[in-house]
Design an enzyme around this catalytic site. Sequence first.
Site, PDB file in Angstrom:
ATOM      1  N   CYS A 274      53.020 -62.712 -61.026  1.00  0.00           N
ATOM      2  CA  CYS A 274      52.262 -63.630 -60.459  1.00  0.00           C
ATOM      3  C   CYS A 274      52.508 -65.136 -61.123  1.00  0.00           C
ATOM      4  CB  CYS A 274      50.716 -63.104 -60.753  1.00  0.00           C
ATOM      5  SG  CYS A 274      50.594 -61.580 -59.700  1.00  0.00           S
ATOM      6  N   HIS A 275      52.368 -65.182 -62.153  1.00  0.00           N
ATOM      7  CA  HIS A 275      52.328 -66.564 -62.730  1.00  0.00           C
ATOM      8  C   HIS A 275      53.244 -66.729 -64.073  1.00  0.00           C
ATOM      9  CE1 HIS A 275      48.567 -65.870 -60.794  1.00  0.00           C
ATOM     10  NE2 HIS A 275      48.807 -67.178 -60.060  1.00  0.00           N
TER      11      HIS A 275
END
Lengths: 175, 430
Positions: A139-140
């Site tokens: 995701c990040h």
Amino acid sequence: MAKKPKNKRRDFLQLSTVTLGAVGTAAFIWPFLKSMSPAEDTLAAGSTEVDISAIEEGQSITIKWRGKPVFIKKRTKDEIEAAKMVQAGDLRDPQDDADRVQKEEWLVLVGVCTHLGCVPLGQKVSDMKGEYDGWYCPCHGSHYDTSGRIRKGPAPKNLDVPPYTFLNDTTIKIG
Amino acid sequence: MDQNRKVHQFKNPVLNWIEFRLPIISYFKKEYGDYPMPKNCNYFWSFGALATITLVTMIVSGIFLAMNYTPHTDMAFDSVERIMRDVNYGWLMRYIHSNGAAFFFIIVYIHIVRAMYFGSYKYPRELNWILGVFIFLLMMATSFLGYTLPWGQMSYWGATVITNLFSAIPIIGEGLKTWLLGDYNVGNATLNRFFALHYVLPFVIFGIVGLHVAAVHVHGSNNPDGIDIKSKNDSVNFFPYMLIKDTIAMCAFGVAISAVIFFGPNLMAEVDNYIPADPLVTPAHIVPNWYLAPFYAILRAVPDKLGGVLLMFGAIVILFVLPWLDRSKVRSCNYRPIYKWFMMGFFVNFFVLGYVGMLPAEGLYLLIARVGLLYYFGFFFIITPFVGWIEKPNKLPLSISDVYAKNIAPNIGGGEKGMPSPAMQKDTNL
């Protein structure tokens, strides 16, 4: 002069009525707010027993515990070494590998990234494992090492270790 | 009560009967009939009406969808598929609702761009602007809640990521998150309450829209030249002029949204949301709806959890104080030679942020997001106050009518020289 005591009495009545009303309203709101907290059956979500006899060295399985994924990994010698080599003081969330495991080949983690709650990759052989050969959150971009500790990226904390006990050599009870 | 109050008289006795008991007829006549609109308003001024129509469309299509939707983790995904396949015209309701949300944001963004460029947020319309930012906030919350309901992979993981933002708050964060979710992770309790809130918030928005319209009607609408109405020659009545103009805008909008609903209903949808939610597998790229992407880009541009969350919310909260950051008395950017370009730069920057917000936060994209973040906040904190201080605005026209006088005879127009033009004198004699 006769008017003043009368006003005082009225002020007192007014103030006490308003106060009581405010307290009553707050007391009335409380059950509504509290009803949004986890219900009793949610809290009672129990423990899970897992048979780990079939897990080979270097292999990792994902099980579901309280709606969350839990990673159980049998680490290789190299992975244990890599995890032990790290100086805890250099880490964002300082923790020794020994404090994160009960038996050093068995690593048990809640598989939820401490940044914004995604499930990190690294459970399958084909997955990206990140720069520290542990887990990588797509995701990040948080990188976790072979002890599940945060090494790079936006996550503030290491992957959680859930409460667990070894019932015998082949069974773990999580929760 | 007051039997002597002045009652408006209408020709229709039924209207008189109602008016005597509830003066609603004269209210509508005043606010939507005789309401004076500056006569120089362009089509940018139709987007408020378009937004209202879209809100009503969303509420209506949403009510009919709710009649066939089941807010349970085991059944939500299937109930949406049933709406698509088995419910009569269910596919149409859903595509109207999902694309309507995207178009609602397009319209509101244009509405905000108009308010910013032409300085509609300035005195005396600051409260109007604040109410508008509130509506924008509520819209974002509502769209986020609604996006969770189909219970696809993006629904689930979007909800997980956004609710985890609250866990960044020190001390109370985790508890607050658990309270919002009703569980330790996104689950059935979460889906249930998100559905309840998604149903009720649009009605709250509708109420605030009422205040927003009432507030703008107090001092009247702004216009492209940002000057006040000074005489009757400067304005036209809302009915029929603006109503007809808004209707034409509505027709154009209807064509645009129909083209998407019927020919590309999934253009703005994420493929992953057609996979049922799986709490054990995170999609490779979690992408927000494009209309929230600029804020998502800001969140990811910051290499710190709490910092990212604060800046993301800060990017919206900063809008509330814009009327006080901008010290220039001149409303319209058409008369602000320097600020105009920074303002256009702000719009482009917002678009770029949205673009990189949809892409992975790595390498060049991350760098662009960081530059965009700096410009976003720099625009509000440095450029806006500073330019307002050093800039010498162009000479404003004397009145709205004067703008047209200038257009007819630019060389003898009074606007530039600050003298009344012959054309304008003619106007006032009408």
